[in-house]
Motif scaffolding. Sequence first.
Motif, PDB file in Angstrom:
ATOM      1  N   LYS A   1      14.028   2.158  -4.048  1.00  0.00           N
ATOM      2  CA  LYS A   1      15.049   3.324  -3.676  1.00  0.00           C
ATOM      3  C   LYS A   1      16.081   3.310  -4.825  1.00  0.00           C
ATOM      4  N   ARG A   2      16.502   2.156  -5.140  1.00  0.00           N
ATOM      5  CA  ARG A   2      17.749   2.197  -5.970  1.00  0.00           C
ATOM      6  C   ARG A   2      17.364   2.536  -7.339  1.00  0.00           C
ATOM      7  N   LEU A   3      16.240   2.157  -7.906  1.00  0.00           N
ATOM      8  CA  LEU A   3      15.889   2.603  -9.040  1.00  0.00           C
ATOM      9  C   LEU A   3      15.262   4.051  -9.171  1.00  0.00           C
ATOM     10  N   GLY A   4      15.303   4.646  -8.202  1.00  0.00           N
ATOM     11  CA  GLY A   4      14.757   6.255  -7.997  1.00  0.00           C
ATOM     12  C   GLY A   4      13.486   6.356  -7.821  1.00  0.00           C
ATOM     13  N   VAL A   5      12.631   5.431  -7.451  1.00  0.00           N
ATOM     14  CA  VAL A   5      11.106   5.703  -7.149  1.00  0.00           C
ATOM     15  C   VAL A   5      11.113   6.389  -5.981  1.00  0.00           C
ATOM     16  N   LYS A   6      10.370   7.710  -6.088  1.00  0.00           N
ATOM     17  CA  LYS A   6      10.384   8.228  -4.695  1.00  0.00           C
ATOM     18  C   LYS A   6       9.233   8.179  -4.000  1.00  0.00           C
ATOM     19  N   ALA A   7       8.229   7.739  -4.846  1.00  0.00           N
ATOM     20  CA  ALA A   7       6.764   7.308  -4.041  1.00  0.00           C
ATOM     21  C   ALA A   7       7.094   6.390  -2.868  1.00  0.00           C
ATOM     22  N   PRO A   8       6.292   6.331  -1.877  1.00  0.00           N
ATOM     23  CA  PRO A   8       6.282   5.364  -0.634  1.00  0.00           C
ATOM     24  C   PRO A   8       5.708   4.329  -0.964  1.00  0.00           C
ATOM     25  N   LEU A   9       5.968   3.020  -0.361  1.00  0.00           N
ATOM     26  CA  LEU A   9       5.542   1.996  -0.549  1.00  0.00           C
ATOM     27  C   LEU A   9       4.481   1.722   0.325  1.00  0.00           C
ATOM     28  N   VAL A  10       3.369   1.173   0.250  1.00  0.00           N
ATOM     29  CA  VAL A  10       2.142   0.931   0.963  1.00  0.00           C
ATOM     30  C   VAL A  10       1.850  -0.549   1.090  1.00  0.00           C
ATOM     31  N   SER A  11       1.624  -1.270   2.169  1.00  0.00           N
ATOM     32  CA  SER A  11       1.191  -2.468   2.127  1.00  0.00           C
ATOM     33  C   SER A  11       0.454  -2.858   3.294  1.00  0.00           C
ATOM     34  N   GLY A  12      -0.099  -4.244   3.529  1.00  0.00           N
ATOM     35  CA  GLY A  12      -0.802  -4.683   4.373  1.00  0.00           C
ATOM     36  C   GLY A  12      -0.015  -5.239   5.493  1.00  0.00           C
ATOM     37  N   GLU A  13      -0.869  -5.961   6.366  1.00  0.00           N
ATOM     38  CA  GLU A  13      -0.196  -6.381   7.825  1.00  0.00           C
ATOM     39  C   GLU A  13       0.816  -7.446   7.830  1.00  0.00           C
ATOM     40  N   MET A  14       1.214  -8.369   6.659  1.00  0.00           N
ATOM     41  CA  MET A  14       2.166  -9.019   6.235  1.00  0.00           C
ATOM     42  C   MET A  14       3.474  -8.329   6.171  1.00  0.00           C
ATOM     43  N   THR A  15       3.308  -7.244   5.756  1.00  0.00           N
ATOM     44  CA  THR A  15       4.486  -6.267   5.752  1.00  0.00           C
ATOM     45  C   THR A  15       4.979  -5.632   7.086  1.00  0.00           C
ATOM     46  N   LYS A  16       4.083  -5.494   7.967  1.00  0.00           N
ATOM     47  CA  LYS A  16       4.196  -4.808   9.145  1.00  0.00           C
ATOM     48  C   LYS A  16       4.685  -5.495  10.379  1.00  0.00           C
ATOM     49  N   THR A  17       5.945  -5.813  10.097  1.00  0.00           N
ATOM     50  CA  THR A  17       6.695  -7.154  10.797  1.00  0.00           C
ATOM     51  C   THR A  17       8.191  -6.614  11.196  1.00  0.00           C
ATOM     52  N   PRO A  18       8.740  -6.908  12.188  1.00  0.00           N
ATOM     53  CA  PRO A  18      10.200  -6.996  12.464  1.00  0.00           C
ATOM     54  C   PRO A  18      11.133  -7.557  11.435  1.00  0.00           C
ATOM     55  N   THR A  19      10.480  -8.629  10.625  1.00  0.00           N
ATOM     56  CA  THR A  19      11.244  -9.098   9.564  1.00  0.00           C
ATOM     57  C   THR A  19      11.403  -8.023   8.205  1.00  0.00           C
ATOM     58  N   PHE A  20      10.414  -7.186   8.142  1.00  0.00           N
ATOM     59  CA  PHE A  20      10.420  -6.270   7.048  1.00  0.00           C
ATOM     60  C   PHE A  20      11.724  -5.306   7.242  1.00  0.00           C
TER      61      PHE A  20
ATOM     62  N   SER B   1       5.113   7.806 -12.934  1.00  0.00           N
ATOM     63  CA  SER B   1       5.268   8.765 -11.495  1.00  0.00           C
ATOM     64  C   SER B   1       4.151   8.683 -10.708  1.00  0.00           C
ATOM     65  N   PRO B   2       3.987   7.742 -10.054  1.00  0.00           N
ATOM     66  CA  PRO B   2       2.957   7.483  -8.925  1.00  0.00           C
ATOM     67  C   PRO B   2       3.034   8.257  -7.789  1.00  0.00           C
ATOM     68  N   ASP B   3       2.194   8.560  -7.061  1.00  0.00           N
ATOM     69  CA  ASP B   3       2.326   9.107  -5.608  1.00  0.00           C
ATOM     70  C   ASP B   3       2.651   8.006  -4.542  1.00  0.00           C
ATOM     71  N   MET B   4       2.285   7.004  -4.883  1.00  0.00           N
ATOM     72  CA  MET B   4       2.613   5.669  -3.966  1.00  0.00           C
ATOM     73  C   MET B   4       2.334   4.334  -4.931  1.00  0.00           C
ATOM     74  N   VAL B   5       3.010   3.321  -4.245  1.00  0.00           N
ATOM     75  CA  VAL B   5       2.748   2.143  -4.833  1.00  0.00           C
ATOM     76  C   VAL B   5       2.173   1.002  -3.672  1.00  0.00           C
ATOM     77  N   TYR B   6       1.185   0.543  -3.894  1.00  0.00           N
ATOM     78  CA  TYR B   6       0.564  -0.570  -3.011  1.00  0.00           C
ATOM     79  C   TYR B   6       0.847  -1.820  -3.374  1.00  0.00           C
ATOM     80  N   TYR B   7       1.476  -2.550  -2.194  1.00  0.00           N
ATOM     81  CA  TYR B   7       1.644  -4.127  -2.526  1.00  0.00           C
ATOM     82  C   TYR B   7       0.884  -4.906  -1.691  1.00  0.00           C
ATOM     83  N   GLY B   8       0.070  -5.983  -2.419  1.00  0.00           N
ATOM     84  CA  GLY B   8      -0.470  -6.988  -1.585  1.00  0.00           C
ATOM     85  C   GLY B   8       0.280  -8.162  -1.532  1.00  0.00           C
ATOM     86  N   GLY B   9       0.831  -8.555  -0.352  1.00  0.00           N
ATOM     87  CA  GLY B   9       1.652  -9.689  -0.433  1.00  0.00           C
ATOM     88  C   GLY B   9       2.385  -9.721   0.850  1.00  0.00           C
TER      89      GLY B   9
END
Length: 408
Positions: A260-279, A239-247
Motif C-alpha cells: 500500500k505504501r509503495l502504491g501497489v493497488k493489486a490485492p495480496l492473496v495468500s494461504g491459511e497461515m495468513t488467514k489469522t487474527p495476527t495478520f 502492473s499485476p492484477d494480484m500478488v500471491y504470497y506463499g508464507g
Amino acid sequence: MQTIKLASLTVAVAAALALSACGKKEQPATGTQASGAAAAAAGETVVTLGFAAPLTGPQSHYGEEYKNGVTLAIEDANAQHPTIGGKPVKFVLDAEDDQADPKIATQVAQKFMDNKVSGIIGHFNSGTAIPASKIYSDNGVPMIAMATAPTFTQQGFKNTFRSMTSDTQQGSVVGKYVVEKLGFKKIAIVDDRTAYGQGLADEFEKAAKAAGATIVKREFTNDKASDFAAIITSIKSTSPDMVYYGGADAQSAPMAKQMKRLGVKAPLVSGEMTKTPTFLKLAGTDGDGTIASLAGLPLEQMPKGKDYESRYKARFKTDVATYSPYGYDATMAMIDAMKQANSSEPAKYLPVLAKIQYSGVTSSDWTYDDKGDLKNGGITLYKVENGQWKVLETVGGGAKGADASAAK
C-alpha cells in the motif's frame, strides 16, 4: 565415625530430594500433563502422546493455538474414563517446542522416541514434519501432522497422516478460482522458500497458468524477512492484477502494508497461515482487500464447530483462530484408533488409524487414502473487509457440506 558420616549424608541427600520433589510444580504448558505416579496410584495406565510445534518465536501463535486443540481433546478423552485392553488409561501430553527449525525438530523426534511415546500430533510446519517423519517411520510410530507439503505423504512411509489437506489441493483450487472467478490474469508470486510456502506457491502457479493467467514475476524472500521494498518495487513495474504470497503472517502482514505504501493497488492473496487474527493485528487497515484461503469450512459451518467454539473459549479464554479444531480432531482420531485396536502400541493401532472413519469437529467423514492424505475436503476463501475476515466462498476439492478438512 566414617559410617556415621555416610549415614548422615545419606539422610541429608534423601531429605533434600524429598524437599525438591515436594517443591516441583506440575508443568503448566499443556494443562493435561499428569505424573505417571499419580496415574499409577489411581490404577491407570499412562499413554503419552508427543506434540511438536513452534511454541516460541514468530510462529508461536500458530503452535500455541494448535496445542490448545490437542489439550482439549486429551481432556475430553480422559473425561470419558477410557479403557484399553480392559484397563483404565490416562492420556497425557508431552509438548515440545521445535521452533519451526528442521534440526531442532529431529532432536525433538529422537527425544520422543527415547521417551517411548505412543503417537505424535505434529509437527506443525512441513519443513519440520518431513525430516522428523523419517525418525518416526524408522521406529514405526504414527504421526498426524499439520504439514501440507505434498512431499510429506509421498515418501512411501506408512506412518504419516495429515490433519489438513495438501498444498496440491489448496494451491490448485485457489489458482483456478482467482483467474476464473475473480478475473485476475496478470499475477506476481512471492514465496518464503520454506517447504510450505514454496510448495503452496508452486501449486498455485500451476493452476493459475492452466486457467489462462500469465505469471509476470516470481520472487522469493525468507521466513525471517520484514523489508520487502525491493521485491515490491520489482513487482510494481509489471502492473499485476494480484500478488500471491506463499508464507506466514509475520511476512504477509508487513508485505501488505508496504504494498500500500509503495502504491501497489493489486490485492495480496495468500494461504491459511495468513488467514489469522495476527495478520489483522499486524496489517491494520492496510490489510483490507487481502484474500486468503483455508481448507475446510468456516468454523460456524463445521459439523461441531459451534459447540467446539464455545467450549474452547470457556477453556482458554480466547477465540479460536485457525488450527486448533484440526489439532483436536487429529488427537481424537488417534485415540479412537487406539481404542478400536484395543492397544496403544503403535504397531497394533497403526493399521486401524490408516482405515479410521471418524466424525469430528471439522469433518463428519475424517478418512485417509493409502498415502495418509485426507480424502474429503473443500477450500474456503476469505477477504479482509473493515479489519475482519469475511467468507467469500467455499469451493473445490469435492467439498460436501460439512465434509471439509484443512491445510498447513
